[in-house]
Write an enzyme that holds these catalytic residues in place. Structure first.
Site, short mmCIF file in Angstrom:
data_model
loop_
_atom_site.label_atom_id
_atom_site.label_comp_id
_atom_site.label_asym_id
_atom_site.label_seq_id
_atom_site.Cartn_x
_atom_site.Cartn_y
_atom_site.Cartn_z
N HIS A 124 -17.25 -2.58 39.75
CA HIS A 124 -17.30 -3.89 39.12
C HIS A 124 -16.30 -3.87 37.97
CE1 HIS A 124 -21.51 -5.32 40.64
NE2 HIS A 124 -20.52 -5.77 41.39
N HIS B 31 -24.62 -1.75 27.64
CA HIS B 31 -24.43 -2.78 28.67
C HIS B 31 -25.35 -3.98 28.45
CE1 HIS B 31 -23.89 -4.42 32.80
NE2 HIS B 31 -22.78 -3.71 32.81
N HIS C 223 -19.13 2.55 39.46
CA HIS C 223 -19.02 1.58 40.55
C HIS C 223 -17.86 0.63 40.29
CE1 HIS C 223 -21.33 -0.63 37.55
NE2 HIS C 223 -21.26 -1.75 38.26
N ASP D 171 -16.10 -4.81 34.92
CA ASP D 171 -16.41 -4.36 33.55
C ASP D 171 -16.50 -2.83 33.45
OD1 ASP D 171 -18.70 -4.78 35.18
OD2 ASP D 171 -20.03 -4.73 33.45
N HIS D 172 -16.39 -2.14 34.58
CA HIS D 172 -16.44 -0.67 34.55
C HIS D 172 -15.10 -0.01 34.89
CE1 HIS D 172 -20.91 -0.54 34.19
NE2 HIS D 172 -20.71 -1.79 34.57
N ASP E 231 -24.65 0.87 36.09
CA ASP E 231 -25.52 -0.29 36.30
C ASP E 231 -26.53 0.04 37.39
OD1 ASP E 231 -23.80 -1.46 34.56
OD2 ASP E 231 -23.07 -3.01 35.94
N HIS F 191 -27.83 -0.55 42.64
CA HIS F 191 -27.20 -1.73 42.05
C HIS F 191 -26.84 -2.70 43.16
CE1 HIS F 191 -25.23 -3.93 38.95
NE2 HIS F 191 -23.99 -3.55 39.19
#
Ligand SMILES: [Zn+2]
Ligand SMILES: [Zn+2]
Length: 270
Positions: free
Chosen positions: A30, A233, A28, A32-33, A175, A105
């Site tokens: 976000h 995570h 996805h 941090d990914h 997530d 999510h």
């Protein structure tokens, strides 16, 4: 599977090789990914990568990458193949395939399973000799699933091969809240990497922010009948993941916490 900030540094540090056959699976959009993706692509370019790199991701990622690379005048030495993620098989390699399904999510998010294709069964040499098949080329043909003719008699591979051996599989949640769909999707995988942002005392926050607790990850792993669970995570509020791993092990003993450079071997089933 996902590409957080600093991914290219870890690639170099752990000697993973930047010109290998590789597939990037993004769950996805976000930060941090995905924040490491641009750096990884640039580093690959600087090390003169020539192999095509395929990225499977929600399609908006490609707009972002394309625009950023134009604005920053980034040229690459290799092709990038984009596959917009959807439910079902998203990629087929020579000896593996990758499937995706929807996760749950705060934004559109996906989970992946990497699956080795079944391998041919064990070759029975005694049987082959008793059928009068000479050792050499014909053995190899049979081992690769092709029939042969010996003294005018047709011999099929299943006459000398055991039952096909199951390939290995790895699931990755990204997530998500735990869902029944994910439990089915990850059914029986050898290794499940599942997010475990919170511990049980912060379970409400997990619901609110659409993440999972260690206990929820473990419960899903148990339900799905996976072989091993890797938690990842972790929220920055926990200094160490140990208490989360302890919570998970009460339900699913085969649990460890992920860390940089962790290597887990999955033995080939015989
Ligand atoms: Zn997220
Ligand atoms: Zn995240």
């Amino acid at each position: 599977m996902d590409c957080g900030e600093g991914a290219q540094g870890r690639f170099v540090k752990f000697g993973l090789g930047l010109n290998r056959e590789m597939l990037v699976l993004i769950t996805h959009l976000h930060g941090d990914h995905v924040n490491g993706l641009l750096g990884l692509l640039q580093t690959m370019g600087m090390s003169q990568r020539i192999r095509t790199l395929t990225i499977v991701a929600p399609k908006e990622l490609f707009d972002w990458l394309k625009m950023t690379m134009e604005v920053l005048h980034i040229g690459l030495t290799f092709e990038v193949g984009f596959v917009p993620v959807r439910s079902g098989v998203v990629f087929r390699g020579k000896d593996f395939k990758v499937r995706a399904t929807r996760a749950r999510h705060s934004i559109d998010s996906w989970a992946y399973v990497f699956e080795e294709l079944p391998r041919p069964g064990v070759f029975d040499t005694k049987k082959a000799l008793s059928l009068g098949i000479p050792e050499g080329k014909k053995w190899s043909s049979l081992q690769h699933g092709r029939g042969v003719v010996v003294n005018g008699v047709r011999i099929r591979p299943n006459q000398v091969l055991g039952p096909p051996r199951k390939g290995r599989s790895i699931g990755y949640s990204g997530d998500t809240r735990p869902t029944r769909r994910l439990a089915r999707f990850f059914s029986g995988v050898d290794l499940l990497v599942f997010e475990s942002t919170y511990g049980s005392k912060d379970a409400e926050m997990a619901v609110e922010r659409k993440h999972s607790t260690a206990l929820e990850a473990a419960t899903l792993a148990e339900e799905a009948g996976v072989h091993r669970l890797v938690l990842t995570h972790f929220s920055a509020r926990y200094r160490r993941p140990d208490p989360l791993v302890r919570e998970a092990r009460k339900v699913f003993p085969e649990t460890v916490a992920a860390r940089d450079g962790l290597v887990i071997e999955i033995p080939a089933l015989q």
